[in-house]
Design an enzyme around this catalytic site. Structure first.
Site, PDB file in Angstrom:
ATOM      1  N   CYS A  47       0.814  -1.224   0.000  1.00  0.00           N
ATOM      2  CA  CYS A  47       0.000   0.000   0.000  1.00  0.00           C
ATOM      3  C   CYS A  47       0.846   1.272   0.000  1.00  0.00           C
ATOM      4  CB  CYS A  47      -0.925   0.018   1.220  1.00  0.00           C
ATOM      5  SG  CYS A  47      -0.056   0.247   2.784  1.00  0.00           S
ATOM      6  N   CYS A  52      -0.766  -1.748   5.615  1.00  0.00           N
ATOM      7  CA  CYS A  52      -1.009  -3.181   5.345  1.00  0.00           C
ATOM      8  C   CYS A  52       0.015  -4.103   5.958  1.00  0.00           C
ATOM      9  CB  CYS A  52      -1.100  -3.421   3.847  1.00  0.00           C
ATOM     10  SG  CYS A  52       0.504  -3.457   3.008  1.00  0.00           S
ATOM     11  N   CYS A  77       7.927   0.973   3.905  1.00  0.00           N
ATOM     12  CA  CYS A  77       7.436   1.917   2.888  1.00  0.00           C
ATOM     13  C   CYS A  77       7.429   3.350   3.396  1.00  0.00           C
ATOM     14  CB  CYS A  77       6.043   1.516   2.418  1.00  0.00           C
ATOM     15  SG  CYS A  77       4.785   1.636   3.696  1.00  0.00           S
ATOM     16  N   GLN A 116      -1.026 -18.602   1.926  1.00  0.00           N
ATOM     17  CA  GLN A 116      -1.731 -19.044   0.713  1.00  0.00           C
ATOM     18  C   GLN A 116      -1.085 -18.380  -0.503  1.00  0.00           C
ATOM     19  OE1 GLN A 116      -6.030 -18.890   1.042  1.00  0.00           O
ATOM     20  NE2 GLN A 116      -6.019 -20.023   2.937  1.00  0.00           N
ATOM     21  N   CYS A 120       1.455 -11.614   1.843  1.00  0.00           N
ATOM     22  CA  CYS A 120       1.519 -10.974   3.163  1.00  0.00           C
ATOM     23  C   CYS A 120       2.515 -11.680   4.075  1.00  0.00           C
ATOM     24  CB  CYS A 120       0.143 -11.019   3.836  1.00  0.00           C
ATOM     25  SG  CYS A 120      -0.319 -12.698   4.335  1.00  0.00           S
ATOM     26  N   CYS A 152      -4.028  -9.726   5.712  1.00  0.00           N
ATOM     27  CA  CYS A 152      -3.962 -10.890   4.839  1.00  0.00           C
ATOM     28  C   CYS A 152      -5.336 -11.019   4.205  1.00  0.00           C
ATOM     29  CB  CYS A 152      -3.632 -12.142   5.637  1.00  0.00           C
ATOM     30  SG  CYS A 152      -3.770 -13.637   4.637  1.00  0.00           S
ATOM     31  N   VAL A 264      11.026  15.648  10.574  1.00  0.00           N
ATOM     32  CA  VAL A 264      10.530  14.294  10.312  1.00  0.00           C
ATOM     33  C   VAL A 264      11.069  13.340  11.353  1.00  0.00           C
ATOM     34  CG1 VAL A 264      10.762  12.337   8.747  1.00  0.00           C
ATOM     35  CG2 VAL A 264       9.965  14.517   7.890  1.00  0.00           C
ATOM     36  N   MET A1043      -2.839 -18.707  -7.302  1.00  0.00           N
ATOM     37  CA  MET A1043      -3.079 -17.381  -6.712  1.00  0.00           C
ATOM     38  C   MET A1043      -3.317 -17.503  -5.221  1.00  0.00           C
ATOM     39  SD  MET A1043      -6.435 -16.903  -8.993  1.00  0.00           S
ATOM     40  CE  MET A1043      -7.748 -18.105  -9.049  1.00  0.00           C
ATOM     41  N   GLU A1266     -15.157 -20.474  -3.951  1.00  0.00           N
ATOM     42  CA  GLU A1266     -16.064 -19.344  -3.752  1.00  0.00           C
ATOM     43  C   GLU A1266     -17.196 -19.556  -2.747  1.00  0.00           C
ATOM     44  OE1 GLU A1266     -16.573 -17.345  -7.992  1.00  0.00           O
ATOM     45  OE2 GLU A1266     -16.660 -19.515  -8.089  1.00  0.00           O
TER      46      GLU A1266
HETATM   47  C1  LIG Z   1      -1.351   3.767   8.921  1.00  0.00           C
HETATM   48  C2  LIG Z   1      -1.488   4.837   9.968  1.00  0.00           C
HETATM   49  C3  LIG Z   1      -2.403   4.669  10.984  1.00  0.00           C
HETATM   50  C4  LIG Z   1      -2.552   5.657  11.955  1.00  0.00           C
HETATM   51  N1  LIG Z   1      -3.478   5.491  12.934  1.00  0.00           N
HETATM   52  C5  LIG Z   1      -3.678   6.466  13.848  1.00  0.00           C
HETATM   53  C6  LIG Z   1      -4.668   6.367  14.847  1.00  0.00           C
HETATM   54  O1  LIG Z   1      -5.389   5.376  14.920  1.00  0.00           O
HETATM   55  N2  LIG Z   1      -4.823   7.397  15.706  1.00  0.00           N
HETATM   56  C7  LIG Z   1      -4.027   8.498  15.647  1.00  0.00           C
HETATM   57  O2  LIG Z   1      -4.177   9.383  16.459  1.00  0.00           O
HETATM   58  N3  LIG Z   1      -3.071   8.621  14.729  1.00  0.00           N
HETATM   59  C8  LIG Z   1      -2.881   7.639  13.834  1.00  0.00           C
HETATM   60  N4  LIG Z   1      -1.925   7.789  12.869  1.00  0.00           N
HETATM   61  C9  LIG Z   1      -1.183   9.046  12.812  1.00  0.00           C
HETATM   62  C10 LIG Z   1       0.145   8.959  13.489  1.00  0.00           C
HETATM   63  O3  LIG Z   1       0.002   8.728  14.850  1.00  0.00           O
HETATM   64  C11 LIG Z   1       0.832  10.273  13.281  1.00  0.00           C
HETATM   65  O4  LIG Z   1       1.061  10.411  11.904  1.00  0.00           O
HETATM   66  C12 LIG Z   1       2.146  10.346  13.994  1.00  0.00           C
HETATM   67  O5  LIG Z   1       1.972  10.358  15.365  1.00  0.00           O
HETATM   68  C13 LIG Z   1       2.933  11.538  13.560  1.00  0.00           C
HETATM   69  O6  LIG Z   1       4.224  11.405  14.095  1.00  0.00           O
HETATM   70  P1  LIG Z   1       5.504  11.290  13.178  1.00  0.00           P
HETATM   71  O7  LIG Z   1       6.665  11.260  14.069  1.00  0.00           O
HETATM   72  O8  LIG Z   1       5.406  10.142  12.248  1.00  0.00           O
HETATM   73  O9  LIG Z   1       5.364  12.612  12.378  1.00  0.00           O
HETATM   74  P2  LIG Z   1       6.112  13.129  11.081  1.00  0.00           P
HETATM   75  O10 LIG Z   1       5.388  12.645   9.869  1.00  0.00           O
HETATM   76  O11 LIG Z   1       7.529  12.763  11.166  1.00  0.00           O
HETATM   77  O12 LIG Z   1       5.863  14.667  11.263  1.00  0.00           O
HETATM   78  C14 LIG Z   1       4.570  15.168  11.296  1.00  0.00           C
HETATM   79  C15 LIG Z   1       4.501  16.667  11.460  1.00  0.00           C
HETATM   80  O13 LIG Z   1       4.757  17.015  12.803  1.00  0.00           O
HETATM   81  C16 LIG Z   1       5.730  18.034  12.891  1.00  0.00           C
HETATM   82  N5  LIG Z   1       6.562  17.757  14.066  1.00  0.00           N
HETATM   83  C17 LIG Z   1       7.004  16.548  14.455  1.00  0.00           C
HETATM   84  N6  LIG Z   1       7.683  16.667  15.599  1.00  0.00           N
HETATM   85  C18 LIG Z   1       7.668  17.967  15.922  1.00  0.00           C
HETATM   86  C19 LIG Z   1       8.216  18.707  16.985  1.00  0.00           C
HETATM   87  N7  LIG Z   1       8.902  18.127  17.954  1.00  0.00           N
HETATM   88  N8  LIG Z   1       8.015  20.039  17.018  1.00  0.00           N
HETATM   89  C20 LIG Z   1       7.324  20.652  16.030  1.00  0.00           C
HETATM   90  N9  LIG Z   1       6.779  19.991  15.003  1.00  0.00           N
HETATM   91  C21 LIG Z   1       6.960  18.668  14.937  1.00  0.00           C
HETATM   92  C22 LIG Z   1       6.520  17.924  11.616  1.00  0.00           C
HETATM   93  O14 LIG Z   1       7.069  19.167  11.264  1.00  0.00           O
HETATM   94  C23 LIG Z   1       5.478  17.458  10.633  1.00  0.00           C
HETATM   95  O15 LIG Z   1       4.799  18.545  10.079  1.00  0.00           O
HETATM   96  C24 LIG Z   1      -1.757   6.801  11.896  1.00  0.00           C
HETATM   97  C25 LIG Z   1      -0.826   6.979  10.871  1.00  0.00           C
HETATM   98  C26 LIG Z   1      -0.698   6.002   9.905  1.00  0.00           C
HETATM   99  C27 LIG Z   1       0.296   6.207   8.802  1.00  0.00           C
HETATM  100  S1  FES Z   2      -1.638 -15.321   2.083  1.00  0.00           S
HETATM  101 FE1  FES Z   2      -2.029 -13.490   3.090  1.00  0.00          FE
HETATM  102  S2  FES Z   2      -2.547 -12.149   1.491  1.00  0.00           S
HETATM  103 FE2  FES Z   2      -2.402 -14.035   0.501  1.00  0.00          FE
HETATM  104  S1  FES Z   3       3.397  -1.384   1.924  1.00  0.00           S
HETATM  105 FE1  FES Z   3       1.624  -1.397   3.158  1.00  0.00          FE
HETATM  106  S2  FES Z   3       2.443  -0.865   5.069  1.00  0.00           S
HETATM  107 FE2  FES Z   3       4.106  -0.633   3.759  1.00  0.00          FE
END
Ligand SMILES: Cc1cc2nc3c(=O)[nH]c(=O)nc-3n(C[C@H](O)[C@H](O)[C@H](O)COP(=O)(O)OP(=O)(O)OC[C@H]3O[C@@H](n4cnc5c(N)ncnc54)[C@H](O)[C@@H]3O)c2cc1C
Ligand code: FES
Ligand code: FES
Length: 1334
Positions: A47, A52, A77, A116, A120, A152, A264, A1043, A1266
């Site tokens: 994804c 995923c 990813c 399968q 995954c 999966c 970041v 598959m 199926e």
């Molecule tokens: C698949 C997926 C599922 C998720 N599920 C949930 C969920 O269920 N609930 C939920 O609440 N969140 C969820 N999230 C969101 C996730 O928690 C936030 O994206 C994450 O906490 C952001 O932190 P990071 O370190 O990755 O941020 P980054 O992507 O590294 O940065 C995010 C932003 O924050 C700013 N920043 C970071 N640190 C600081 C700092 N110290 N001071 C100032 N600015 C700062 C950066 O400049 C940037 O703009 C999910 C995200 C994904 C991808």
């Molecule tokens: S075995 Fe998990 S996606 Fe196919």
């Molecule tokens: S490719 Fe789906 S979580 Fe990274």
């Protein structure tokens, strides 16, 4: 400051080997680096957005402060390569391989049949591996948590969990009787006959886990970490620079001079923004080396946590602190812990930072409402100095924005201790129980003065109720200084309702549900607060037990898989009927299995990215590729005019353009394609192609609009038996109803993939493609290029899942790719991104079913008239065939003497829908079962009785006059009732419902009768080619594609039996149109039936040829016979052919024999439903299936469980959402939820009906790919049963509408709780809804 040119050398380890990169592009993620640069293709792309788990790897780091090494799982990813400086990464290849030694995790998941299609599997392996590195004897809870972020689509998770369970200490028991008499549930030991039952795998075979065998952390990295490097690290790429400062001062300086540059940390927000929204950041600041951002200090007020700490670190810190303090001080800590466990997946929590979550300012952040309610403060720094900013209603300004200045950096967050008399709670509701952003989430805090119920302070914060985290300040004011009692609360609900208004077209939709959740959470908070006040003796009244709210059950229990032993006397060497592991399972678990995109790049290979329409219905007024052609790496742009041969694919007299030329009829329609030297360049090129449109009037999206405008595909179909009109005059009662069924995305884990390679001098093309029908692709490519089919060979090694979605659209994509290969004379690779794949390729047809049913008061249904409308989308594809199958299955298990069905495929301006496992049958039967349910509700009788009354009995004929015997269906029904203990549990459910007001249980038992084989008779054929080589090894080729359904394993078993040699001597390399021509699709649950017979035929020919040699030397070995045959000039190669049954359907006469036979099954499910939130758990599932004599019980049980879970997704979880202009919103796992581990029934039993024989298929087996998908609907009907119980509490009886999927939203609203009833419904037509009801 901007980063210097050239940059530093990045140093890290992968699988114990040092990697140094001196020109690293900051846009490179670990996943592409592994796959493209290092050719470590075990880590998969599923994804690209962290949703995923297919790309899971383990990252290890040395922490100098504690002199310890930490290991955590992460999604490759989203891991920027630059972030890995100093880290050690382990991928699936690093833990074991077939060349050396496989790791116990790989072995156990494979041998427990947990792989399968295998796409995954490496991700699953790595999540589990990381868990074991941290905890060699995990609990079941640890395992389900570790796997929560790994999707999966094939297995249904049960076998994966069972394989992993063998690492648990508590798993050391007989397990012979699963949930029955098993040591695990402390009941009596299994009796001897139970122990003699065959098992799917033998855990005694497994090698032990030996942690000393694991790769050590590289000492060089320890030294590197100890020698802290004070220099700034800089990496520069084509569009982006990456700077990693070494100190806080430097970070502040950087931020001051580059206020727009993001920090970041986990990259879980910035990464998806760059990938999916095309955001470009010229500079990125990585503060991972700034120690202050990771410091944790305790103060008298609470604990100050560095903003850079990951959410997992925060979680374990809080878990460590809680026992160290009196309970009253840790209210907020515990609330945060609860929320953190529910946030994202482990892979996300391991990298996402606390500061990142706060600063991302998501409207539905899980942390911000509780941090705000708990009066947390952030400490920020800039070159103006430090300041403390409270996290309150003023902090979150607008979507994704906070009050902080762009140059300010959050250093730490103060999480205060709670005070005596203070309670903090969180509540959340998400579309899926785990690994899902919440729909609504809250943080709530109240403080009482000592010994009193008077509110001294209160704060209520919500996420998901607007563009920011919001404070319910007016509601707080209504509570402030008042006694916490019914009167105050009652007023508070009213204020809250007015305060948290959502406009009816609010982004995200679900407006009524969200508003009712807001009230519900306050109600739940109220109950918990009252309980606390009771415990503190402030109030004395007891809450009646019935009104209490306990969490839903979540403990996964062992389950049963019952199948028959092979017949007595069957040779030990004969593998047929035995639970043989999928023949590629081990290489899938080690990451060695090769999928299309794992094939090495060929010299000069190009990448293709498609440009799709952004309008639903418009004239194309211009297509300008000039800007794209100027971009670096872009080689060409392929348009319809470039196609040398046929420009369309035709079905039923309708043409589908490969690339649109003058008009578009849906968003996502392909217009042209850009080829470039890299994947990234091709994508940038595609984004630069300018298309201009002139909108055409009145696009059609919904079924209703199609009906209004008669926008239908022809032919429409009818089946009628008896005399429906007359019969209605004779019945006691008539009821009319309808049900709407949403579509479904295939969500195969491997997206559409292909590589087309021009070879030779005579216009020859090799097409490596992930398709279910190689011949269709071959023919389509040949037609498109205007060359004969003999110049095109299609090769299919394996598919990472397909489910019907890799037939027609794959062929079209292959055509476009082949034009690019032809035009450029270079190999071209096309791998769709997940979002594109979901947008372009369509899925299962949404259906509206309207019915009128006439029945007698004793429950007999005498007449029914059903009208089906399927939303076919903008091209006909297989829609008419789907509609035909809908009608052919509408009777399901029921003998309704007067039955009429009319089916219509609607032409709409949505992406065209296509084949999907079940091919219309799940939608068809759902309408029938819902109708039966309504009849039972009208009559006030148990629905299982109405089913029994109407089920076919004795030799029967279907409405299209096809004779069959339903005896085995009845056997399944009776056996399912016994195995599931139906009557006793039904009583227990009713009792439970009397004892609980807010939670209800529901049960259902549903049968299926499913026709096997193709109604289009010519497709019932298959061929095979078998070669025996001089050393005795055998290669088998056949027309079926692998598959995940295990067809190659089964074919190996067939060949083994027929040639009397062990399966290890038999090899199946791929499916190729050059070995077996003119193949039929692997579909209709007919692959094994047809190809098995063809393989059998070829092997029998060869075996007979060897007969004279064997007779001469009966004691000789296989190898000696083969060798002798060669010297006697006997051909050791043979083809096999199977001419399947001559099936037909005469639609004019409305009669026919469209199936070879029926597969039967019955499923009983029980659910527990939280009526206030619509959340539910499938407590138990028992499925009994008649598949004759299984060729391979482990493969077949895998198909049953996987199909059931896909059906559970279809009917209760998976929702496609389209914007009012026809744009698919749900284009990835973050928005579209397929079942995850948390959705597995807590007890999941499967029984194969014993003593069943089927003379019509190979070795007396039956097709099973199926049929069981529909039985996922038993969860839907169990939910409906629970909802009915909730409604009856409010005095609502009789039928009620509940559309599919029965999501938490629909279930909750249908329960008609006091809170949902408070929400005023918006007047339809007075607003534009956020999403279409297609
Ligand atoms: C698949 C997926 C599922 C998720 N599920 C949930 C969920 O269920 N609930 C939920 O609440 N969140 C969820 N999230 C969101 C996730 O928690 C936030 O994206 C994450 O906490 C952001 O932190 P990071 O370190 O990755 O941020 P980054 O992507 O590294 O940065 C995010 C932003 O924050 C700013 N920043 C970071 N640190 C600081 C700092 N110290 N001071 C100032 N600015 C700062 C950066 O400049 C940037 O703009 C999910 C995200 C994904 C991808
Ligand atoms: S075995 Fe998990 S996606 Fe196919
Ligand atoms: S490719 Fe789906 S979580 Fe990274």
């Amino acid at each position: 400051m901007s980063a210097g040119k050239g940059g530093d050398i990045l140093c890290f380890f992968i699988n114990g080997k040092k990697v140094t990169e001196d020109h690293v592009d900051p846009e490179t993620m670990l996943l592409s680096f592994l796959r493209e640069k290092l050719r470590l293709t075990g880590t998969k792309y599923g994804c690209g957005g962290g949703g995923c788990g297919a790309c899971t790897v383990m990252v290890s780091r040395y922490q100098p402060a504690t002199k310890s090494i930490v290991h955590y799982s992460a999604n490759a990813c989203l891991l920027p390569l630059c972030q890995l400086h100093g880290a050690a990464v382990i991928t699936v290849e690093g833990i074991g391989s077939t060349k050396t030694r496989i790791h116990p995790v790989q072995e156990r998941i494979a041998k427990a049949h947990g792989s399968q299609c295998g796409f995954c599997t490496p991700g699953m392996v790595m999540s589990m591996y990381t868990l074991l590195r941290n905890k060699p004897q995990p609990t079941m809870e640890d395992i389900t948590q570790a796997l929560a972020g790994n999707l999966c689509r094939c297995t249904g998770y049960r076998p994966i969990v069972d394989g992993c369970r063998t690492f648990c200490q508590e798993a050391n028991c007989c397990q012979a009787n699963g949930g029955g008499s098993c040591c695990l549930n402390g009941e009596e030991a299994a009796d001897e006959s139970e122990l003699r039952k065959p098992q799917l795998f033998d855990k005694e075979e497994f090698q032990p886990l030996d942690p000393t065998q694991e790769l050590i952390f590289p000492p060089e990295l320890i030294l590197m970490a100890e020698r802290a490097n004070p220099a700034t690290l800089t990496f520069s790429g084509e569009r982006m620079s990456w700077v990693s400062p070494a100190s806080l001062e430097e970070l502040v300086q950087l931020k001051t001079s580059n206020p727009k540059a993001p920090l970041v940390l986990g990259n879980t927000n910035i990464g998806p923004d760059i990938k999916f929204k095309g955001v470009v950041h010229p500079l990125i600041i990585s503060p991972t080396r700034v120690m202050e951002l990771f410091e944790v200090t305790q103060t008298p007020q609470g604990v100050s946590v560095g903003a850079g700490c990951s959410l997992s670190e925060l979680l374990s810190l809080l878990e460590k602190l809680v026992p160290q303090f009196p309970e009253e001080k840790t209210e907020l800590f515990r609330a945060l812990i609860q929320q953190l466990w529910n946030l994202g997946s482990q892979q996300i929590r391991n990298v996402a930072s606390l500061g990142g979550n706060i600063m991302s300012a998501y409207p539905n952040s899980d942390l911000n409402p509780v941090l705000a309610a708990g009066s947390c403060k952030v400490s920020v720094i800039s070159n103006g100095g430090r300041r403390e900013v409270p996290l309150n209603q003023d902090f979150f300004v607008s979507f994704g924005k906070t009050i902080l200045k762009p140059e300010e950096v959050v250093v730490s967050v103060l999480i205060p201790f709670s005070r005596k008399g203070e309670f903090v709670r969180t509540f959340r509701q998400a579309p899926r129980k785990e690994s899902s952003f919440p729909t609504v989430t809250t943080g709530m805090r109240v403080l009482f003065s000592e010994g009193s119920r008077v509110v001294e302070d209160v704060s209520l914060y919500y996420g998901g109720m607007g563009p920011t985290t919001v404070s319910a300040a007016k509601t707080c004011a209504a509570l402030f200084t008042r006694p916490w009692d019914d009167e105050t609360l009652s007023r508070a609900y009213d204020v809250l309702l007015d305060e948290l208004l959502l406009p009816p077209s609010a982004p995200g939709g679900k407006v009524e549900f969200r508003r009712s959740l807001a009230l519900t959470f306050l109600f739940k908070f109220n109950l918990e607060v009252l309980q606390k006040l009771r415990e503190m003796n402030v109030i004395t009244d007891e809450l009646p037990e019935k009104m209490q709210i306990q969490p839903l059950p979540r403990e996964i229990q062992p389950s049963l898989q019952e199948f028959q032993h092979v017949p007595e006397g069957q040779s030990k060497e004969d593998p047929v009927g035995r639970p043989i592991m999928h023949r590629s399972a081990i290489s899938q678990a080690t990451g060695e299995a090769v999928y299309c995109d794992d094939m090495p790049r060929t010299d000069g290979e190009l990448f293709l990215a498609v440009v799709t329409s952004s309008r639903a219905y418009a004239k194309i007024t211009g297509m300008d590729a000039s800007a794209a052609l100027q971009l670096p790496g872009v080689v060409d742009v392929i348009m319809a005019k470039d196609i040398p041969g046929k420009k369309v694919r035709s079905m039923f007299g309708y043409d589908e353009e490969l690339l649109a030329e003058s008009e578009v009829s849906c968003i996502g329609q392909m217009l042209c394609a850009v080829v470039a030297d890299t994947w990234a360049h091709a994508r940038r090129g595609a984004a630069a192609v300018k298309i201009s449109y002139e909108d055409l009037p009145d696009p059609v999206f919904t079924v209703e609009e199609a009906i209004e405008k008669s926008s239908f595909y022809k032919p429409q179909r009818v089946i009628e038996s008896g005399n429906v009109t007359e019969a209605f005059k004779t019945v006691d009662q008539i009821y009319e109803g309808e049900i709407r069924l949403g579509g479904q995305e295939h969500f195969y884990m491997e997206t559409q993939s292909m590589v087309v390679v021009p070879v030779g001098e005579e216009a020859e093309f090799r097409v490596y493609v992930s398709t279910q029908w190689p011949t269709l692709t071959q023919d389509a490519v040949a037609e498109t290029l205007g060359i004969p089919s003999n110049r095109v060979t299609c090769h299919v090694k394996r598919l990472g899942g397909a489910f019907g979605g890799k037939v027609t659209k794959t062929a079209i994509l292959a055509c476009i790719t082949s034009v690019a290969a032809w035009k450029t004379n270079r190999a071209v690779r096309c791998i769709l991104e997940r979002g594109e794949d979901m947008l372009i390729t369509g899925g299962r047809h949404p259906v509206l079913g309207k019915y009128k049913v006439g029945f007698m008061n004793d429950g007999r249904i005498v007449a029914a008239d059903i009208q089906y409308y399927a939303n076919g989308g903008n091209a006909i594809d297989e829609s008419v065939l789907v509609v035909e199958k809908i009608l052919l299955h509408m009777d399901n298990a029921y003998n309704i003497p007067n039955l009429r069905g009319r089916g219509t495929a609607c032409r709409t301006n949505l992406p065209s829908n296509t084949a999907f496992r079940g091919f219309g049958v799940p939608q068809s039967i759902m309408v029938m079962e819902n109708m039966i349910n309504d009849v039972a509700m009208v009559l006030g009788r148990p629905v299982d009785q109405i089913r029994e009354i109407n089920m076919y009995k004795g030799l029967s004929t279907t409405p299209y006059k096809f004779e069959f015997n339903p005896d085995n269906m009845w056997r399944c029904w009776e056996e399912c009732k016994v195995k599931s203990d139906y009557s006793d549990r039904r009583r227990a459910v009713d009792q439970f419902n009397q004892q609980h007001c807010w939670k209800k249980r529901g049960m259902s038992i549903i049968p299926i009768k499913y026709g096997i084989a193709f109604g289009e008779s010519f497709l019932n054929q298959a061929a095979a080619l078998v070669h025996i080589y001089k050393d005795g090894s055998v290669v088998v080729a056949h027309g079926g594609t692998e598959m995940g359904q295990g067809i190659h394993t089964k074919m190996q078993q067939v060949a083994s039996r027929e040639l009397h040699i062990p399966p290890s001597k038999i090899f199946i390399s791929e499916t190729g149109t050059n070995t077996v021509p003119n193949t039929c699709p692997s579909a209709a649950s007919y692959g094994t039936d047809a190809n098995g017979m063809a393989v059998k035929n070829a092997c029998q020919t060869l075996y007979q040829r060897l007969e004279p040699i064997r007779q001469k030397n009966p004691k000789g070995s296989w190898e000696s016979w083969v060798s002798a045959a060669f010297f006697k000039k006997i051909s050791l190669s043979a083809t096999g052919f199977y001419r399947g049954p001559d099936l037909y359907m005469d639609w004019n006469k409305m009669e026919g024999e469209p199936y070879a036979y029926f597969t039967f099954g019955v499923c009983c499910c029980e659910v527990e439903l939280d009526c206030l939130t619509g959340d539910y758990r499938t407590v138990r599932t028992d499925i009994v299936v008649d598949i004759g004599r299984s060729v391979n019980p482990s493969v077949d049980i895998g198909q049953i469980e996987g199909a059931f879970m896909q059906g559970l997704g279809l009917f209760t979880l998976e929702e496609l959402k389209f914007s009012p202009s026809g744009l698919l919103y749900t284009r990835g796992p973050s928005q579209y939820k397929i079942p995850a581990v948390c959705d597995m029934p807590l007890r999941f039993n499967v029984y194969l009906l014993s003593d069943s024989h089927n003379p019509l298929a190979i070795y007396s087996s039956k097709g099973i790919g199926e049929p069981i998908l529909f039985l996922g609907s038993s969860v839907f009907f169990a939910i409906k049963d629970a909802v009915a119980a909730a409604r009856s509490e409010s005095g609502l009886v009789g039928p009620f509408p509940l559309d599919s999927p029965a999501t938490p939203e629909r279930a909750c609203l249908a329960c008609a709780s006091p809170f949902t009833q408070k929400i005023p419904a918006s007047k339809p037509g007075s607003f534009k809804p956020w999403a279409l009801n297609i």
